[in-house]
Scaffold this motif. Structure first.
Motif, PDB file in Angstrom:
ATOM      1  N   HIS A  47     -10.148  -0.316   6.209  1.00 27.56           N
ATOM      2  CA  HIS A  47     -11.038  -1.410   5.835  1.00 27.56           C
ATOM      3  C   HIS A  47     -10.486  -2.710   6.390  1.00 27.56           C
ATOM      4  O   HIS A  47      -9.301  -3.012   6.243  1.00 27.56           O
ATOM      5  CB  HIS A  47     -11.153  -1.511   4.312  1.00 27.56           C
ATOM      6  CG  HIS A  47     -11.962  -2.695   3.863  1.00 27.56           C
ATOM      7  ND1 HIS A  47     -13.317  -2.815   4.100  1.00 27.56           N
ATOM      8  CD2 HIS A  47     -11.588  -3.836   3.193  1.00 27.56           C
ATOM      9  CE1 HIS A  47     -13.748  -3.953   3.618  1.00 27.56           C
ATOM     10  NE2 HIS A  47     -12.734  -4.590   3.059  1.00 27.56           N
ATOM     11  N   ASP A  48     -11.349  -3.467   7.058  1.00 23.17           N
ATOM     12  CA  ASP A  48     -10.990  -4.775   7.618  1.00 23.17           C
ATOM     13  C   ASP A  48     -11.793  -5.827   6.861  1.00 23.17           C
ATOM     14  O   ASP A  48     -13.025  -5.877   6.949  1.00 23.17           O
ATOM     15  CB  ASP A  48     -11.339  -4.797   9.105  1.00 23.17           C
ATOM     16  CG  ASP A  48     -10.971  -6.101   9.800  1.00 23.17           C
ATOM     17  OD1 ASP A  48     -10.693  -7.095   9.118  1.00 23.17           O
ATOM     18  OD2 ASP A  48     -10.988  -6.109  11.055  1.00 23.17           O
ATOM     19  N   ASP A  49     -11.079  -6.677   6.091  1.00 23.78           N
ATOM     20  CA  ASP A  49     -11.792  -7.689   5.295  1.00 23.78           C
ATOM     21  C   ASP A  49     -11.873  -9.034   6.004  1.00 23.78           C
ATOM     22  O   ASP A  49     -12.289 -10.037   5.417  1.00 23.78           O
ATOM     23  CB  ASP A  49     -11.140  -7.840   3.919  1.00 23.78           C
ATOM     24  CG  ASP A  49      -9.740  -8.432   3.979  1.00 23.78           C
ATOM     25  OD1 ASP A  49      -9.287  -8.841   5.079  1.00 23.78           O
ATOM     26  OD2 ASP A  49      -9.067  -8.494   2.935  1.00 23.78           O
ATOM     27  N   ARG A  91      -7.124  -9.133   6.769  1.00 22.52           N
ATOM     28  CA  ARG A  91      -6.140  -8.061   6.856  1.00 22.52           C
ATOM     29  C   ARG A  91      -6.852  -6.728   7.035  1.00 22.52           C
ATOM     30  O   ARG A  91      -8.024  -6.581   6.683  1.00 22.52           O
ATOM     31  CB  ARG A  91      -5.241  -8.006   5.610  1.00 22.52           C
ATOM     32  CG  ARG A  91      -4.331  -9.237   5.463  1.00 22.52           C
ATOM     33  CD  ARG A  91      -3.338  -9.074   4.334  1.00 22.52           C
ATOM     34  NE  ARG A  91      -2.270  -8.137   4.618  1.00 22.52           N
ATOM     35  CZ  ARG A  91      -1.220  -8.405   5.398  1.00 22.52           C
ATOM     36  NH1 ARG A  91      -1.122  -9.591   5.989  1.00 22.52           N
ATOM     37  NH2 ARG A  91      -0.277  -7.502   5.590  1.00 22.52           N
ATOM     38  N   THR A 144      -6.556  -2.709   5.993  1.00 21.14           N
ATOM     39  CA  THR A 144      -5.926  -1.796   5.045  1.00 21.14           C
ATOM     40  C   THR A 144      -6.239  -0.361   5.435  1.00 21.14           C
ATOM     41  O   THR A 144      -7.408  -0.012   5.658  1.00 21.14           O
ATOM     42  CB  THR A 144      -6.412  -2.059   3.608  1.00 21.14           C
ATOM     43  OG1 THR A 144      -6.094  -3.405   3.249  1.00 21.14           O
ATOM     44  CG2 THR A 144      -5.736  -1.111   2.621  1.00 21.14           C
ATOM     45  N   ARG A 183      -5.881   3.701   4.454  1.00 20.27           N
ATOM     46  CA  ARG A 183      -5.602   4.711   3.438  1.00 20.27           C
ATOM     47  C   ARG A 183      -4.857   5.852   4.129  1.00 20.27           C
ATOM     48  O   ARG A 183      -5.348   6.397   5.127  1.00 20.27           O
ATOM     49  CB  ARG A 183      -6.895   5.197   2.793  1.00 20.27           C
ATOM     50  CG  ARG A 183      -6.672   6.106   1.576  1.00 20.27           C
ATOM     51  CD  ARG A 183      -7.950   6.304   0.771  1.00 20.27           C
ATOM     52  NE  ARG A 183      -8.971   7.006   1.525  1.00 20.27           N
ATOM     53  CZ  ARG A 183     -10.086   6.450   1.970  1.00 20.27           C
ATOM     54  NH1 ARG A 183     -10.333   5.162   1.749  1.00 20.27           N
ATOM     55  NH2 ARG A 183     -10.986   7.164   2.640  1.00 20.27           N
ATOM     56  N   SER A 234      -1.799   3.158   0.246  1.00 20.41           N
ATOM     57  CA  SER A 234      -2.486   2.165   1.076  1.00 20.41           C
ATOM     58  C   SER A 234      -1.450   1.309   1.792  1.00 20.41           C
ATOM     59  O   SER A 234      -0.411   0.965   1.221  1.00 20.41           O
ATOM     60  CB  SER A 234      -3.394   1.275   0.225  1.00 20.41           C
ATOM     61  OG  SER A 234      -4.482   2.007  -0.299  1.00 20.41           O
ATOM     62  N   HIS A 235      -1.757   0.984   3.040  1.00 21.99           N
ATOM     63  CA  HIS A 235      -0.890   0.108   3.827  1.00 21.99           C
ATOM     64  C   HIS A 235      -1.756  -1.020   4.377  1.00 21.99           C
ATOM     65  O   HIS A 235      -2.821  -0.767   4.954  1.00 21.99           O
ATOM     66  CB  HIS A 235      -0.230   0.875   4.974  1.00 21.99           C
ATOM     67  CG  HIS A 235       0.671   1.986   4.538  1.00 21.99           C
ATOM     68  ND1 HIS A 235       2.049   1.886   4.541  1.00 21.99           N
ATOM     69  CD2 HIS A 235       0.389   3.225   4.063  1.00 21.99           C
ATOM     70  CE1 HIS A 235       2.574   3.020   4.108  1.00 21.99           C
ATOM     71  NE2 HIS A 235       1.582   3.849   3.811  1.00 21.99           N
ATOM     72  N   SER A 236      -1.286  -2.243   4.244  1.00 22.31           N
ATOM     73  CA  SER A 236      -2.059  -3.400   4.678  1.00 22.31           C
ATOM     74  C   SER A 236      -1.254  -4.216   5.689  1.00 22.31           C
ATOM     75  O   SER A 236      -0.023  -4.312   5.591  1.00 22.31           O
ATOM     76  CB  SER A 236      -2.411  -4.263   3.470  1.00 22.31           C
ATOM     77  OG  SER A 236      -3.190  -5.376   3.863  1.00 22.31           O
TER      78      SER A 236
END
Length: 377
Positions: free
Chosen positions: A130-132, A135, A137, A139, A148-150
């Protein structure tokens, strides 16, 4: 806090990880394999890639563990018809380095761990992202546990069947070719020593390259995929086309492959970039793929530094995408030329074609131009 997540711990991902760490960027390299692949596939390192590898301090060791190929010969009907020296292509690296891929990965992994012992994570499978806008993230399932890694930026260096490319929904149409190959490694029995040889025969090309430890790789073009790789078949094809006898019982690596290519519609999507085979798969004939990935990583470095340092990065990412997609397209065209050269020809066409190759190879300026193209200059 991690600055960059790299998915894929092959030669390209390992190189980018070390390059970033040397610039003070924190990274995690996530690799789904639990151990290093012992299968030797990519073996050729071209001069521009050696210059890139020098920047992380591993070029000298790789050269010491490989075989510098300083010239190649085109051979037909038992006669050398052309010679291509690599001296004109580079003052510092006037050769193509042949080194087994497991050795390359070993050296690159060790360098990454020297820079950060915790940067490399095996048995890590990316299952979502997921790109917000600020950042990315991921899974990840590691040894059966989900986490989870961000990071500020992510890179997909996870090969031709890239999970990252799939998750990004980036199109990469596949193109198939009528070219199939059987390859294997045998004890040296040719008269070529540390030189490469391309046998241009009417039944199709045979390519031959030296490897460390008195081993030689043979690659034979076929009209259809073999039911299974077979050392006896490969040895029979080699002796039939080149008169060089191989010992099937001494074979140490055997593989077959068919050729396809693909080019991703874009190498950048938001805060994620694709590099190497995840972005562009090309024919292995000519040995450009791994090298192309290293040059992608080097070109991506300025854009990543701009992202993690909070500076303007949009133009740098756009330029990376445009220039590296052009480079990939050029590499694909060169690979197509290489494959066309190796397809079967009737004797009535083979002889004049080979005579033309001999004539133009005798022109130093043209010979040097072809050598530069072949070595990705």
């Amino acid at each position: 806090m991690t600055d960059v997540l790299i998915v894929g711990g092959g030669p390209v991902g390992l190189f980018l990880g070390s390059l970033l760490l040397q610039h003070g960027v924190t990274v995690r390299v996530l690799e789904r394999r639990t151990g290093r692949n012992a299968h030797t596939r990519a073996i050729g390192i071209h001069p521009p890639a050696l210059a890139a590898l020098e920047r992380i301090g591993v070029a000298r060791e790789l050269i010491g563990r490989g075989v510098p190929i300083r010239q190649g010969f085109a051979v037909s009907n038992g006669r050398k018809i052309a010679r291509m020296p690599f001296a004109p292509v580079s003052d510092r690296y006037p050769f193509v380095l042949a080194v087994p891929q497991p050795v390359t990965e070993e050296v690159l992994e060790r360098r990454l761990r020297e820079l950060d012992g915790g940067a490399f994570v095996r048995d890590a499978r990316v299952t979502g992202m997921h790109d917000d806008g600020s950042r990315v993230t991921l899974r990840v399932t590691t040894a059966g546990a989900e986490s989870s890694h961000s990071a500020a930026f992510a890179v997909g260096a996870d090969g031709a069947y890239s999970t990252v490319r799939t998750l990004l929904r980036v199109a990469a149409p596949e193109k198939l070719y009528p070219d199939h190959y059987l390859m294997g490694d045998f004890p040296e029995s040719s008269p070529f020593g540390s030189d490469a040889a391309l046998f241009l025969e009417s039944d199709g090309i045979v390519e031959s390259f030296p490897l460390p430890g008195g081993v030689r790789r043979w690659v034979v073009r076929l009209g259809s995929p073999p039911p299974r790789p077979d050392a006896e078949q490969l040895a029979g094809l080699v002796v039939g086309r080149t008169s060089v006898a191989l010992d099937p019982g001494a074979n140490t690596m055997l593989s077959s492959f068919s050729v396809r290519s693909r080019l991703a519609a874009g190498m950048v999507s938001g805060r994620t970039a694709l590099i190497g085979d995840a972005a562009h798969e090309i024919s292995p004939i000519g040995g450009q793929g791994m090298n192309l990935g290293w040059l992608d990583a080097e070109a991506l470095l300025p854009a990543i530094l701009a992202v993690v340092r909070g500076g303007p990065s949009a133009e740098s990412l756009r330029r990376f995408d445009a220039t590296r997609r052009r480079a990939a397209a050029a590499a694909a065209r060169q690979a197509e030329v290489n494959m066309a050269l190796g397809r079967p020809l009737p004797a009535g066409l083979l002889r004049p074609r080979n005579a033309a190759i001999a004539s133009v190879a005798a022109i130093p300026a043209f010979n040097a131009l072809v050598a530069r193209r072949f070595t990705m200059q």
